[in-house]
Design an enzyme around this catalytic site. Structure first.
Site, PDB file in Angstrom:
ATOM      1  N   ASP A 185       0.853  -1.189   0.000  1.00  0.00           N
ATOM      2  CA  ASP A 185       0.000   0.000   0.000  1.00  0.00           C
ATOM      3  C   ASP A 185       0.887   1.237   0.000  1.00  0.00           C
ATOM      4  O   ASP A 185       1.759   1.385   0.865  1.00  0.00           O
ATOM      5  CB  ASP A 185      -0.903   0.010   1.229  1.00  0.00           C
ATOM      6  CG  ASP A 185      -1.958  -1.078   1.189  1.00  0.00           C
ATOM      7  OD1 ASP A 185      -2.054  -1.767   0.149  1.00  0.00           O
ATOM      8  OD2 ASP A 185      -2.680  -1.242   2.185  1.00  0.00           O
ATOM      9  N   ASP A 229     -15.386  -4.063  -0.267  1.00  0.00           N
ATOM     10  CA  ASP A 229     -14.860  -3.589   1.011  1.00  0.00           C
ATOM     11  C   ASP A 229     -16.049  -3.341   1.919  1.00  0.00           C
ATOM     12  O   ASP A 229     -16.846  -2.420   1.681  1.00  0.00           O
ATOM     13  CB  ASP A 229     -14.047  -2.313   0.811  1.00  0.00           C
ATOM     14  CG  ASP A 229     -12.864  -2.537  -0.126  1.00  0.00           C
ATOM     15  OD1 ASP A 229     -12.231  -3.595  -0.013  1.00  0.00           O
ATOM     16  OD2 ASP A 229     -12.585  -1.651  -0.956  1.00  0.00           O
TER      17      ASP A 229
END
Length: 244
Positions: free
Chosen positions: A9, A131
């Protein structure tokens, strides 16, 4: 084949992890994401999962050149997420930048006709991220709610041609608790024939990876547990191989 996929990330050019997707609860693990990519590749990663957190949050492209370098130097496939909010952006990453796969969420939910065109062209090279917070799918870098229960979102997007989904329980992401086995199993039961899933969030041990490898999944994305040293990538890959 079940894949154990390291997450990279990126925010502000650095390799970070967020706690439950909270941009205010960030841990920086490396100032050199390219070096992290090489480390995971050297340890046997079959694929890399690279997310541009800045693009996910506000659409900025400041990390694009960095991610393109990771793709260009990687001998294993790279899937890229963050800010994939138009067919043109997805086309650029897949056709021009050399990504093996892109990961999108907001675009699929807010532009269904355009997404259907992309899904028809690229198939499983376009993964849709589910998500989930409290059973509802979040969008725009986990900052907004779609209002859609996850099962409804899965059905709707599969109907548009989505064939690969990544399921993340936001409340578990970065927490080192355990994966959401109940939520994953529920989705596996509901998924239409031909639809595949990858799990993400909550992995804290090799046993968690092995448990997931016994399910009908395409893989698991592992982040903080690798960076904290709680999970050895070679050991996780070996354990998954024994289980699947």
């Amino acid at each position: 084949m079940f894949e154990v996929i390291p997450a990279i990330d990126i925010r502000g050019g650095q390799c970070v992890r967020l706690y439950q997707g909270d941009y205010g609860r960030e841990t920086v693990f490396s100032a050199d994401p390219e070096a992290m990519a090489r480390q995971w590749i050297d340890q046997g990663a079959p694929r890399l999962h690279v997310v541009d957190l800045d693009a996910a949050r506000d659409g900025s492209s400041g990390n694009a050149a960095l991610i393109e370098r990771i793709i260009a130097s990687s001998p294993v496939p790279v899937q890229v997420g963050g800010g994939m909010r138009s067919g043109e952006i997805i086309r650029r990453w897949l056709d021009d930048a050399g990504a093996d796969r892109v990961v999108t969420g907001t675009f699929a939910l807010t532009s269904p006709e355009a997404f259907a065109e992309v899904a028809a062209k690229y198939g499983r090279r376009v993964a849709v991220t589910l998500d989930v917070r409290d059973g509802v799918v979040a969008t725009r870098g986990w900052l907004e709610s779609s209002g859609l229960p996850v099962a409804q979102a899965l059905s709707r997007l599969a109907g548009l041609g989505a064939r690969l989904f990544i399921y993340t329980d936001i409340a578990r992401d970065g927490t080192l608790t355990e994966p959401d086995y109940a939520g994953i199993n529920a989705l596996l039961r509901q998924a239409p024939i031909g639809v595949r899933l990858i799990a993400s969030g909550g992995v804290a041990s090799v046993n968690h990876v092995q448990h997931l490898a016994r399910l009908d999944l395409d893989g698991v994305i592992v982040g903080r547990a690798l960076y904290d040293g709680r999970v050895s990538l070679p050991e996780a890959i070996a354990a998954a191989g024994r289980a699947s």
